[in-house]
Motif scaffolding. Structure first.
Motif, PDB file in Angstrom:
ATOM      1  N   ASP A 139      36.520  38.742  35.039  1.00 23.37           N
ATOM      2  CA  ASP A 139      37.889  39.228  35.173  1.00 23.37           C
ATOM      3  C   ASP A 139      38.306  39.299  36.638  1.00 23.37           C
ATOM      4  O   ASP A 139      39.431  38.919  36.994  1.00 23.37           O
ATOM      5  N   LYS A 140      37.411  39.743  37.496  1.00 30.27           N
ATOM      6  CA  LYS A 140      37.736  39.841  38.920  1.00 30.27           C
ATOM      7  C   LYS A 140      37.887  38.454  39.539  1.00 30.27           C
ATOM      8  O   LYS A 140      38.748  38.236  40.406  1.00 30.27           O
TER       9      LYS A 140
ATOM     10  N   ARG B  50      41.285  37.053  38.724  1.00 32.36           N
ATOM     11  CA  ARG B  50      42.347  37.684  39.509  1.00 32.36           C
ATOM     12  C   ARG B  50      42.305  37.224  40.964  1.00 32.36           C
ATOM     13  O   ARG B  50      43.341  37.197  41.639  1.00 32.36           O
TER      14      ARG B  50
ATOM     15  N   GLU C 166      43.894  46.424  33.681  1.00 34.73           N
ATOM     16  CA  GLU C 166      44.906  45.363  33.729  1.00 34.73           C
ATOM     17  C   GLU C 166      44.985  44.587  32.425  1.00 34.73           C
ATOM     18  O   GLU C 166      45.923  43.827  32.212  1.00 34.73           O
TER      19      GLU C 166
END
Length: 343
Positions: free
Chosen positions: A201-202, A205, A262
């Motif tokens: 996920d990081k 992003r 998020e």
């Protein structure tokens, strides 16, 4: 008729002048001399009836002009001997009716003779199929066999997940280096990076719009450096930096709550806890799990649990649509053992 005058002067008490005149009837002039003291002069002869000599014009004979080399070439010649490598276009060496140049509408473009446009652009007349075949045969001794394990696209992607894309250009200009040739592109599938859920996920992003969710491809392009190799090094650096940064966990990330997320994380939401509790009651199993046990519970133990998890996550993350609602309804019916809905 020529008249010659001759006179004498004598110095004395009395000056006398003696004049003698000869009349000569002749067609040719005689040479007369006059004595002045000790000097003598000779008169030039004037030839009035001088005959003019007629000059003959030189006739230049032109040698026989040989036909053009392109017209004398044999049809079974080896083209590699005529045009062995890249060079400027020469009309007499190419037995082809080539034309190049802009002309008004309705006119024929200029031919290959005295055509500056054909000499401006680079040509590939040396790369004919027979020449390329001969060059490949000569290079075979330096080549190795293709690995037998790389016999499919899937195997190539598995062993070589990172793909590098560059372009070469051939153009007419003051330099052979095209500015677009410096652009370097790196492409890799996100699933091949072996990231956990937090790191994945990081990473997404960090790369932003460079990630395509449909194809699962991460595309990084660099063109800020003047050379291609510099841009290749830069895209590799960006991929390495994003990969290691995605594994870093900051202190404030441990304090994030469900409202701070998020995206919808089904494992940390009440939907999973409700499903686990329902499954434990349906199977008459004791329910003495803590909050962390609910989060770490293996959902694969519940029949059709994975399908229900994916349907709920898709509905919450992608929003309500005809497809997400249909998948959610089908997953709930399978989870509860209900028949499929009849349309």
């Amino acid at each position: 008729m020529n008249v010659i005058l001759q006179y004498y002067r004598s110095l004395g008490t009395a000056r006398t002048l003696n004049l003698r005149i000869w009349r000569l009837n002749s067609t040719s002039a005689d040479v007369a001399t006059t004595t002045k003291g000790d000097e003598e002069e000779e008169f030039r002869v004037l030839d009035i009836l001088k005959s003019r000599q007629r000059t003959k014009k030189k006739v230049t004979r032109r040698n026989d002009v040989q036909p053009d080399r392109a017209d004398r070439m044999s049809i079974d010649q080896k083209w590699g001997n005529v045009w062995p490598g890249p060079k400027t276009f020469h009309p007499s060496s190419v037995p082809l009716p080539l034309r190049q140049g802009y002309v008004p509408k309705g006119h024929v473009p200029p031919g290959k003779k005295a055509n500056a446009e054909l000499m401006k652009i680079p040509n590939f007349l040396h790369l004919t199929p027979p020449v390329v075949k001969a060059q490949c045969e000569a290079l075979k001794q330096f080549c190795t066999e293709w690995p037998s394990l790389l016999n499919s696209e899937e195997a190539i992607e598995n062993h070589y997940p990172v793909e590098t894309i560059t372009s070469d250009y051939c153009h007419a200009g003051p330099t052979i280096r095209n500015p677009l040739a410096r652009i370097a592109t790196l492409r890799v599938k996100l699933s091949t990076l072996n990231l956990n859920k937090h790191a994945q996920d990081k990473f997404i992003r960090l790369v932003g719009e460079r990630y395509d969710e449909e194809t699962d491809l991460v595309t990084i392009t660099a063109d800020r450096c003047p050379l291609r190799q510099q841009n290749l090094d830069y895209v590799n650096y960006l991929l390495t930096a994003c990969y290691h940064e995605s594994w870093n966990v900051e202190d404030w990330e441990h304090d994030k709550t469900e409202e701070d997320m998020e995206y919808y994380d089904w494992d940390k939401n009440a939907s999973k806890k409700s499903l686990v509790q329902w499954h434990l009651r349906a199977t008459n199993m004791p329910n003495d799990l803590s909050d962390m046990d609910y989060v770490e519970y293996d959902i694969s133990k519940i029949p059709n649990g994975e399908e229900y998890k994916n349907a709920v996550s898709s509905l919450m993350n992608n929003g309500e649509s005809e497809e997400t609602l249909k998948n959610y309804g089908a997953a709930v019916r399978k989870l509860l053992g209900l028949p499929e809905a009849k349309i």
